[in-house]
Design an enzyme around this catalytic site. Structure first.
Site, mmCIF file in Angstrom:
data_model
loop_
_atom_site.group_PDB
_atom_site.id
_atom_site.type_symbol
_atom_site.label_atom_id
_atom_site.label_comp_id
_atom_site.label_asym_id
_atom_site.label_seq_id
_atom_site.Cartn_x
_atom_site.Cartn_y
_atom_site.Cartn_z
ATOM 1 C CD1 TRP A 10 -1.867 -2.242 0.578
ATOM 2 C CD2 TRP A 10 -2.607 -1.244 2.302
ATOM 3 N NE1 TRP A 10 -3.611 -2.967 0.657
ATOM 4 C CE2 TRP A 10 -3.547 -2.374 1.838
ATOM 5 C CE3 TRP A 10 -3.188 -0.772 3.606
ATOM 6 C CZ2 TRP A 10 -4.669 -3.044 2.416
ATOM 7 C CZ3 TRP A 10 -4.249 -0.743 4.557
ATOM 8 C CH2 TRP A 10 -5.283 -2.368 3.643
ATOM 9 C CE LYS A 11 4.925 1.001 -4.619
ATOM 10 N NZ LYS A 11 4.578 1.685 -5.873
ATOM 11 C CG HIS A 94 9.755 -1.168 -3.088
ATOM 12 N ND1 HIS A 94 9.936 0.132 -3.665
ATOM 13 C CD2 HIS A 94 8.696 -2.038 -3.241
ATOM 14 C CE1 HIS A 94 8.247 0.424 -4.412
ATOM 15 N NE2 HIS A 94 8.044 -0.608 -4.710
ATOM 16 N N GLY A 168 4.430 1.722 -10.984
ATOM 17 C CA GLY A 168 3.722 2.730 -11.168
ATOM 18 C C GLY A 168 3.150 3.889 -11.512
ATOM 19 C CB SER A 208 2.378 -1.321 -13.653
ATOM 20 O OG SER A 208 2.569 -0.064 -13.999
ATOM 21 N N GLY A 229 1.314 -2.299 -6.078
ATOM 22 C CA GLY A 229 0.824 -1.413 -5.466
ATOM 23 C C GLY A 229 0.222 -0.918 -5.683
ATOM 24 N N GLY A 230 -0.131 0.451 -6.932
ATOM 25 C CA GLY A 230 -1.295 1.221 -6.916
ATOM 26 C C GLY A 230 -2.915 0.076 -6.822
HETATM 27 C C1 PEP Z 1 5.031 -1.073 -6.025
HETATM 28 O O1 PEP Z 1 5.392 -0.648 -5.383
HETATM 29 O O2 PEP Z 1 5.875 -2.564 -6.079
HETATM 30 C C2 PEP Z 1 4.651 -2.274 -7.513
HETATM 31 C C3 PEP Z 1 4.602 -2.711 -8.490
HETATM 32 O O3 PEP Z 1 3.680 -0.772 -8.302
HETATM 33 P P1 PEP Z 1 2.373 -0.636 -8.686
HETATM 34 O O4 PEP Z 1 1.981 -1.697 -9.221
HETATM 35 O O5 PEP Z 1 1.859 0.600 -8.007
HETATM 36 O O6 PEP Z 1 3.461 -0.537 -10.253
#
Ligand code: PEP
Length: 252
Positions: A10-11, A94, A168, A208, A229-230
């Site tokens: 979730w960052k 990360h 991201g 992504s 992530g997102g």
């Molecule tokens: C992440 O930060 O580990 C990541 C994969 O982000 P996203 O899915 O948003 O690219």
């Protein structure tokens, strides 16, 4: 067979109130995903309240980072034992930690040691920059990160291959590209731990991932899930990714 893992990073998003709401939406959606290990990595203040909400479910908790020392004068840091009170996993190295907080293969290695000594399973992130990718250095970079980051540790860990240019950005790698690099990573793991152990280690793809492209990754021979992530910030989107992993297990 390696049970797939779908982990949500979730960052620095979600207050405790927002985190509770999101988890209350996620829990019912994951009930059917019995062949997938789902892990949530919320910001630290949400670990305790979410742990309570996840009691009796198959969903596991992890932290996004921790220090390698057991305690002491490290203002703002989380000790391994603090994570282990609530979580079973911890994301280590990360690319955002490496880029903005000075983490190196050496600090990653210290953290992996500390996590394993505390009974936590580290999710160790590796991945190349766009420049390195364009200069065909991907294999060399991830091999170095694995060898240096995993010096003298044991095989109880998870790897997340996250090309930095795909995080991201909406620009995911293709399933085939990611699988090729992940095969390279598995070969390095075989050098470190032996082939049998390397075959057991889960290697996730991250960058992504969303409901619409998850199956492309999960159908590959060596990709054992995703670090998200997102798309992990919305219950429906996250559940779609877990459903794609579940679907892949059902097919096999
Ligand atoms: C992440 O930060 O580990 C990541 C994969 O982000 P996203 O899915 O948003 O690219």
């Amino acid at each position: 067979m390696r049970t797939p893992i779908v982990a949500g990073n979730w960052k620095m998003n979600k207050t405790v109130a927002e985190a509770r709401e999101l988890v209350s939406e996620i829990v019912p959606l994951m009930k059917e995903m019995t062949d997938v290990k789902v892990v949530l990595c919320p910001p630290a203040p949400a670990l305790l309240p979410i742990a309570a909400l996840l009691e009796g479910t198959q969903i596991r908790l992890g932290a996004q980072n921790m220090h390698w020392e057991a305690s002491g004068a490290y203002t703002g840091e989380l000790a391994p034992a603090m994570v282990a009170e609530f979580g079973r996993f911890v994301i280590i190295g990360h690319s955002e930690r490496r880029a903005y907080f000075g983490e190196t293969d050496e600090t990653v290695n210290k953290k992996v040691h500390a996590a394993q000594a505390t009974g936590l399973t580290p999710i160790v992130c590796v991945g190349e920059t766009l420049e390195e990718n364009e200069a065909s250095q991907t294999s060399a970079v991830v091999s170095r990160q694995i060898k240096e980051g995993l010096k003298d540790v044991n095989a109880d860990l998870i790897i997340a291959y996250e090309p930095i240019w795909a995080i991201g950005t909406g620009l995911a790698a293709t399933g085939e590209m990611a699988n090729e690099t992940i095969k390279t990573i598995r070969a390095v793991l075989a050098e470190l731990f032996g082939t049998a152990k390397a075959e057991e280690i889960r290697i996730l793809y991250g960058g992504s991932v969303k409901g619409s492209n998850a199956a492309e990754f999960f159908s590959q021979s060596d990709i054992d899930g995703a670090l998200v992530g997102g798309a992990a910030l919305k219950a429906d989107g996250f559940a779609e990714i877990a459903a794609a992993a579940q679907n892949e297990v059902t097919k096999k």
